[in-house]
Design an enzyme around this catalytic site. Structure first.
Site, PDB file in Angstrom:
ATOM      1  N   ASP A   1       9.117  79.063  69.801  1.00 27.16           N
ATOM      2  CA  ASP A   1      10.051  78.218  70.553  1.00 27.16           C
ATOM      3  C   ASP A   1       9.344  77.659  71.787  1.00 27.16           C
ATOM      4  OD1 ASP A   1      12.711  77.456  71.874  1.00 27.16           O
ATOM      5  OD2 ASP A   1      13.411  78.453  70.058  1.00 27.16           O
TER       6      ASP A   1
ATOM      7  N   HIS B   1      15.106  77.322  76.443  1.00 26.34           N
ATOM      8  CA  HIS B   1      15.633  77.458  75.091  1.00 26.34           C
ATOM      9  C   HIS B   1      15.150  78.734  74.408  1.00 26.34           C
ATOM     10  CE1 HIS B   1      15.939  76.398  70.720  1.00 26.34           C
ATOM     11  NE2 HIS B   1      17.070  75.843  71.119  1.00 26.34           N
TER      12      HIS B   1
ATOM     13  N   ASN C   1      21.223  70.280  63.895  1.00 23.87           N
ATOM     14  CA  ASN C   1      22.459  69.874  64.589  1.00 23.87           C
ATOM     15  C   ASN C   1      22.786  68.405  64.416  1.00 23.87           C
ATOM     16  OD1 ASN C   1      22.452  72.459  65.555  1.00 23.87           O
ATOM     17  ND2 ASN C   1      21.867  71.929  67.639  1.00 23.87           N
TER      18      ASN C   1
ATOM     19  N   SER D   1      20.560  76.492  66.691  1.00 23.43           N
ATOM     20  CA  SER D   1      19.487  77.232  67.350  1.00 23.43           C
ATOM     21  C   SER D   1      19.929  78.636  67.718  1.00 23.43           C
ATOM     22  CB  SER D   1      19.059  76.513  68.635  1.00 23.43           C
ATOM     23  OG  SER D   1      18.096  75.537  68.374  1.00 23.43           O
TER      24      SER D   1
END
Length: 613
Positions: free
Chosen positions: A173, A206, A298, A360
Site C-alpha cells: 500500500d 491509506h 470502487n 480497500s
C-alpha cells in the site's frame, strides 16, 4: 504510458482519482480512556490420574504441541524427528504417555505435518490454553463503534484463536505508520518500492488504515480492535503520497513479501489494466503457499480490476451494516467474497482514528479472517484456506454465488471453526525424476544434472543432494545444476533429487553414477537427433516447433540447432524444443541439423532433416 495504480477509498465518481475528493472520512479524535479494572483471579486446575504436571508457559516465539507416540516408536527416532525442527521435549503426561513438545513458531507447521504423517505417531495436536471467553476491551470495540466485527462474528472466532505472531500479513500500500499507538510492536521492518529504500513509513494514511483493520493491537484498552489480534504487519510501500504507483512496484512488493515470510498479502490497490508481470508475481506467491486478498474496486461497475481479477487472488467487494452492496462497490464474475466496507472505523494519521469507506477496507477485513484461519491451522495449504473461506461465508443477496457478493459475506466464526481441526487435504506428493545423467552413467568433468518434477497443485522447490549433502536448489519444477565432478573422488556417487509442494509433501529419486576423472579419457561423441519435424515435411502455420534430443555416455553439456548452416539456438538440456518463426522464411527447401556436445569436447551431429515451406 505506465499503468497507474489508484488507491480505493469511498465513492469514485470520476476516472481520474483525487484523494482530496475521493475519501469522505469522518474524523474522530480518540484519546485513551482511563478505566479501573477489577482484578480477577482464575484457578486453573490440572488433574491427572496420579499427578499434577506443571510447566512454565512457552515463550512468545514458541508453540507447544501434545504428541502421543505408538508403542512401536523408538525414542531416538522421536527425538530426531522433533529436534530436526528445533523442538524439544518439555514435559510428559506420564499416565497417557503424551509428550509435551516445544518448537519454534516458524517450524510448528512443518513439525505438525511430519508428526501426523509418521506411521509410529498416534496423534499430534496443539496444546490449547484454557482461558476465559475473550472480548476486546478497546474503547471503540466495547462502545459499539466497530459494527463490522460483530457482523462477521469475530468475537466468536476469538474464542478459538486471536491470531498468531507467526502469521505475517503483508500490506502492500502507501506504507504503514509503525508509531501509531495501536500498532505498537506490531510492524516488522519493511521496504519502500516506490522510493527504493528501506523506509516503508506511510506518507498518505491509506496503508495505515488498512493495517489497523487487519491487525491493530487489541485488548490493550486503547483505540480499536483488529480482526487478527496477534498477527504481525509487514509494510510494503508501493504507492506515493498522492496514492498512485506503478504495477512494477506492486509486483516487486508481492515477490519481496513472499520471500520475507508473508503468509497473507493484502492488496487494497489496483487498476483496470491487466498485466502478465503482475500475474506472474501473484503466481510466484501462490506457488509458495501465500494467500493474496485484494479489493474489488470502487468504480461501481463490472470492469475487471487488477490484481483482484488475477488468478489466485481472493477478490473482495463491499457490504454495509445491512448486508447490502453500496452503489460504488465493483461487481462481476471475478468477485469471490464480500466484507464490510462502509463506515469502517480504523487508524488515521499518527495517533487518530476515522471512519473509512471502500473495498480497500473490505479487503483487510477478509485478510484478518484469513489470518485467524491460518493461526488456527498453520499446516493448511492456501488452497485449503481459500476453499474454507468461500464455503463458510454467509450467503447474502441471491441464493448461491452472485456477482455482487461472490460466495457471500465473510464469517470469521464459521471459517475458523471449519479449519481448526482439519488435516491438509493435499496429501499427494510430487513426482520427480532425473533427465540426465542416466542411472549408472560414467561421468567426468563438469556435468549438467537435470531434474524435472510435477505436482497436482504445484511444485514449490526442487533440491539436489550429492552424497547426502545439499548441493543446490531451485524454485522451479524443472532445473539444471552444473556439477564439477573433479572435486570429488573417483568411484560411485549417489545423487538424490527432492521435490516439495505447498502442503510440505515431498518426493525423492536417487540414482548412482560413476566418476572417472583420472582414469580413461572420454572419446565417445554424443548422439543427436531431430524428432520433429520429420524429413520432407511441408511446414504449416507461422511457428514451427523443432524438437531435438541427445544422449551421451557421460552427459550432454549443450545442444545447438542449425538452420540452413547458421546457428539458430542453444540449450543446456539434452532434450529440448526450439520455436522457429517461419513467417519471413523464403519458400522452398530448408535444412535442419542439431549438434550435441559433452564435457570432454566430443561433438555428435544428427542426420540433416530437409523441410519445405
Amino acid at each position: 504510458m505506465l499503468d497507474v495504480i489508484y488507491m480505493k477509498y469511498i465513492v469514485v465518481p470520476h476516472a481520474d482519482l483525487d484523494i482530496e475528493n475521493e475519501s469522505k472520512k469522518t474524523m474522530k479524535k480518540i484519546h485513551p480512556i482511563k478505566s479501573t479494572l477489577t482484578a480477577a483471579c482464575f484457578a486453573i486446575i490440572a488433574i491427572c490420574l496420579n499427578s499434577v504436571v506443571e510447566a512454565a508457559p512457552p515463550a512468545k516465539n514458541e508453540v507447544q504441541l501434545l504428541v502421543k507416540p505408538k508403542v512401536s516408536m523408538q525414542e531416538a527416532a522421536l527425538h530426531a524427528l522433533v529436534s530436526a525442527q528445533g523442538g524439544r521435549e518439555q514435559n510428559r503426561l506420564a499416565a497417557l504417555d503424551v509428550r509435551v513438545i516445544r518448537v519454534p513458531a516458524h517450524a510448528s507447521a512443518k513439525l505438525m505435518t511430519a508428526l501426523r504423517r509418521h506411521k509410529d505417531i498416534e496423534y499430534a495436536e496443539p496444546d490449547h490454553l484454557a482461558k476465559a471467553v475473550l472480548s476486546a476491551n478497546d474503547p471503540n470495540y466495547t462502545g459499539g463503534g466497530q459494527w463490522s466485527l460483530a457482523k462477521i462474528e469475530a468475537p466468536a472466532a476469538w474464542d478459538t484463536t486471536v491470531g498468531a505472531s507467526s502469521v505475517i500479513v503483508a500490506v502492500i500500500d502507501s506504507g504503514v505508520s509503525a508509531s501509531h499507538p495501536d500498532l505498537s510492536g506490531k510492524v516488522l521492518p519493511g521496504y519502500d518500492f516506490f522510493n527504493g529504500d528501506a523506509d516503508a513509513t506511510d506518507d498518505n494514511g491509506h496503508g495505515t488504515a488498512v493495517a489497523g483493520i487487519t491487525a491493530a493491537a487489541t485488548n490493550n484498552a486503547i483505540g480499536m480492535a483488529g480482526v487478527s489480534w496477534n498477527s504481525m504487519i509487514l509494510p510494503v510501500k508501493a504507492l506515493g503520497a498522492d496514492g498512485s504507483g506503478s504495477y512494477s512496484a506492486m509486483a516487486n512488493g508481492i515477490t519481496w513479501a513472499t520471500d520475507k515470510g508473508a503468509r497473507i498479502i493484502n492488496l487494497s490497490l489496483g487498476g483496470t489494466s491487466s498485466s502478465r508481470a503482475l500475474q506472474d508475481a501473484v503466481n510466484y506467491a501462490w506457488r509458495r503457499n501465500v494467500i493474496l486478498v485484494a479489493a474489488a474496486g470502487n468504480n461501481g461497475n463490472s470492469t475487471l480490476f487488477y490484481p483482484a481479477a488475477c488468478n489466485n487472488v481472493v477478490a473482495v467487494s463491499a457490504t454495509d451494516s445491512a448486508d447490502m452492496r453500496p452503489t460504488w462497490s465493483n461487481f462481476g464474475s471475478y468477485v469471490d467474497v464480500s466484507a464490510p466496507g462502509v463506515g469502517i472505523l480504523t487508524l488515521s494519521g499518527a495517533s487518530s482514528y476515522a471512519n473509512w469507506n471502500g473495498t480497500s477496507f473490505s479487503s483487510p477485513v477478509a485478510s484478518g479472517v484469513v489470518a485467524l484461519m491460518t493461526a488456527a491451522n498453520p499446516s493448511l495449504s492456501n488452497v485449503g484456506v481459500v476453499d474454507a473461506l468461500l464455503k463458510n461465508s454467509d450467503d447474502i443477496g441471491s441464493a448461491g454465488y452472485d456477482v455482487y457478493y461472490g460466495n457471500g459475506r465473510v464469517n470469521a466464526r464459521r471459517a475458523v471453526a471449519a479449519v481448526a481441526n482439519v488435516v491438509p487435504s493435499d496429501s499427494t506428493p510430487p513426482s520427480v525424476a532425473f533427465s540426465s545423467p542416466a542411472n549408472g552413467a560414467v561421468v567426468a568433468g563438469t556435468v549438467n544434472v537435470s531434474v524435472s518434477s510435477a505436482d497436482n497443485v504445484g511444485v514449490t522447490k526442487v533440491e539436489l543432494y550429492i552424497g547426502g549433502i545439499l548441493y543446490g536448489q531451485s524454485n522451479t519444477a524443472t532445473a539444471t545444476f552444473s556439477w564439477d565432478t573433479t572435486s570429488y573422488l573417483d568411484g560411485s556417487q549417489t545423487l538424490e533429487a527432492r521435490a516439495y509442494d505447498a502442503a510440505n509433501n515431498v518426493a525423492s529419486r536417487t540414482i548412482t553414477v560413476n566418476l572417472k576423472n583420472a582414469s580413461v579419457a572420454d572419446t565417445i561423441a554424443p548422439l543427436a537427433a531431430i524428432t520433429s519435424p520429420s524429413n520432407d515435411t511441408k511446414l504449416k502455420g507461422k511457428i514451427v516447433k523443432v524438437n531435438v534430443t541427445a544422449s551421451d555416455n557421460v552427459g550432454v553439456t549443450k545442444v545447438e540447432l542449425y538452420i540452413d548452416g547458421r546457428l539458430f539456438g542453444t540449450s543446456a538440456s539434452a532434450t529440448t524444443s526450439f520455436s522457429w518463426n517461419i513467417g519471413r522464411v523464403t519458400a522452398g527447401a530448408h535444412t535442419l541439423q542439431v549438434y550435441a556436445f559433452d564435457a570432454a569436447g566430443n561433438i555428435g551431429s544428427s542426420n540433416p532433416v530437409t523441410v519445405y515451406k
